[in-house]
Every structure is written in structure tokens, then in C-alpha cells.
Design an enzyme around this catalytic site. Structure first.
Site, PDB file in Angstrom:
ATOM      1  N   SER A  89       0.831  -1.205   0.000  1.00 53.33           N
ATOM      2  CA  SER A  89       0.000   0.000   0.000  1.00 53.33           C
ATOM      3  C   SER A  89       0.870   1.262   0.000  1.00 53.33           C
ATOM      4  O   SER A  89       2.017   1.256   0.448  1.00 53.33           O
ATOM      5  CB  SER A  89      -0.926   0.014   1.215  1.00 53.33           C
ATOM      6  N   THR A  90       0.285   2.336  -0.491  1.00 47.37           N
ATOM      7  CA  THR A  90       0.957   3.632  -0.448  1.00 47.37           C
ATOM      8  C   THR A  90       1.243   4.010   0.999  1.00 47.37           C
ATOM      9  O   THR A  90       2.282   4.594   1.313  1.00 47.37           O
ATOM     10  CB  THR A  90       0.088   4.705  -1.130  1.00 47.37           C
ATOM     11  N   GLY A  91       0.329   3.656   1.903  1.00 49.64           N
ATOM     12  CA  GLY A  91       0.543   3.936   3.322  1.00 49.64           C
ATOM     13  C   GLY A  91       1.811   3.294   3.849  1.00 49.64           C
ATOM     14  O   GLY A  91       2.584   3.921   4.577  1.00 49.64           O
ATOM     15  N   HIS A 137      -3.572  -5.802  -2.233  1.00 48.19           N
ATOM     16  CA  HIS A 137      -2.784  -5.409  -1.065  1.00 48.19           C
ATOM     17  C   HIS A 137      -2.888  -6.514  -0.019  1.00 48.19           C
ATOM     18  O   HIS A 137      -3.826  -7.298  -0.020  1.00 48.19           O
ATOM     19  CB  HIS A 137      -3.302  -4.107  -0.449  1.00 48.19           C
TER      20      HIS A 137
END
Length: 171
Positions: A89-91, A137
Site C-alpha cells: 500500500s501507499t501507506g 494489497h
């Protein structure tokens, strides 16, 4: 194809609602904006639009883009620790960068499950409830890695609801 259409709808408002977007970012004063423009082709367009919005409003905030090789290396690192997904994930990418750049990292709102600890259903993102395709994800695995980092003191995760007073700067 369906994903491209869905993402185009999600980000089209940046063209129409530029000033509100700019105002939201101004809350962070002169903090830099770090974008995963080259993580995948869908992120490139919206990342460039963010840069144009900030330029057009003459924002003092600098915009930086992750180097594509850095993104590959971060993905390989988390894969070596058991985060198995088509794409992290981008997180998790942002948390990784924060861990490398900052002395302290505090996470708020990073939760990988459909219910919060109190048993209330929550949305997938803070801005929508569009779920990624199955297997895209590995959010529970990402969360467990971050929880481990919390347990050993490498970062702090805030899982309880925040109180407004706790977010106020102290003098």
C-alpha cells in the site's frame, strides 16, 4: 480497465476543486508533499496535478516524488518480511520513508480491518470505501508488521480515537 475508470472518477475532482484541495494542504503550513508518482501509471497523472495546483496557488510547499527504484526496493524489503501482495500500500511506502527520515513516527488511522477495535464498521480509506481487488494489497500483513514495529518502539500507533486536545501543540 474497470480500475482505471474507477480511479479516474476518484481523482477527477482535483481538476474541479483545486482551491479546497489547496486550502486543506495549507493546514500543514510549509511541510513538504511526498508523492508516489512513479509507483504505477495511475498515480502519475494525479501526482502531477497536485504539483500544478500547488504551483498555481504559489504554495511554499515543496513537492517531491519517490524514485522508482526506491519503490522497488521498499516492496522487496517488505516481501522479504512476509508481506505478500501484488503491491504494497501507499501507506506502507510512506511509513517506510518516514522511518528512514524521521526521529519519531506516529501513525493515526492505519487500520487494516473492516471494523475498528470498538466493533464499528469503518471505510477502507478516509475519503471513500473503494476496496482494492482481492489479493492486490496485504493489509492485515502490513498491519502486523507495523504493530511489531510499535511493540519494539520503532514507531507509535494510535489505535484509540484521538481527542482534539491531544492534537493541539503545547507551549
Amino acid at each position: 480497465r474497470q480500475m482505471c475508470i474507477r480511479d479516474r472518477c476518484r481523482f477527477h475532482k482535483l481538476e474541479k476543486w483545486r482551491r479546497p484541495f489547496y486550502r486543506v494542504l495549507q493546514v500543514y503550513e510549509n511541510a513538504s508533499v511526498l508523492l508516489p508518482a512513479f509507483y504505477n501509471t495511475r498515480n502519475t497523472d494525479v501526482s502531477i496535478r497536485v504539483k500544478y495546483v500547488l504551483d498555481d496557488f504559489e504554495s511554499p510547499q515543496a513537492v517531491y516524488y519517490f524514485h522508482p527504484q526506491y519503490l522497488v526496493n521498499v516492496s522487496r524489503y517488505w516481501l522479504s518480511l512476509g508481506v505478500r501482495a501484488k503491491r504494497i500500500s501507499t501507506g506502507l511506502i510512506l511509513v517506510t520513508a518516514a522511518l528512514e527520515l524521521c526521529e519519531e513516527v506516529h501513525l493515526f488511522g492505519f487500520w487494516a480491518f473492516p471494523m475498528n477495535p470498538s466493533g464499528l464498521y469503518i471505510t477502507h480509506h478516509y475519503y471513500d470505501n473503494v476496496l482494492p481487488f482481492s489479493g492486490f494489497h496485504a493489509m492485515p500483513e502490513e498491519f502486523l508488521q507495523l504493530w511489531y514495529l510499535h511493540k519494539i518502539g520503532a514507531l507509535r500507533m494510535q489505535l484509540d480515537p484521538c481527542e482534539d486536545t491531544s492534537l493541539q501543540p503545547t507551549s
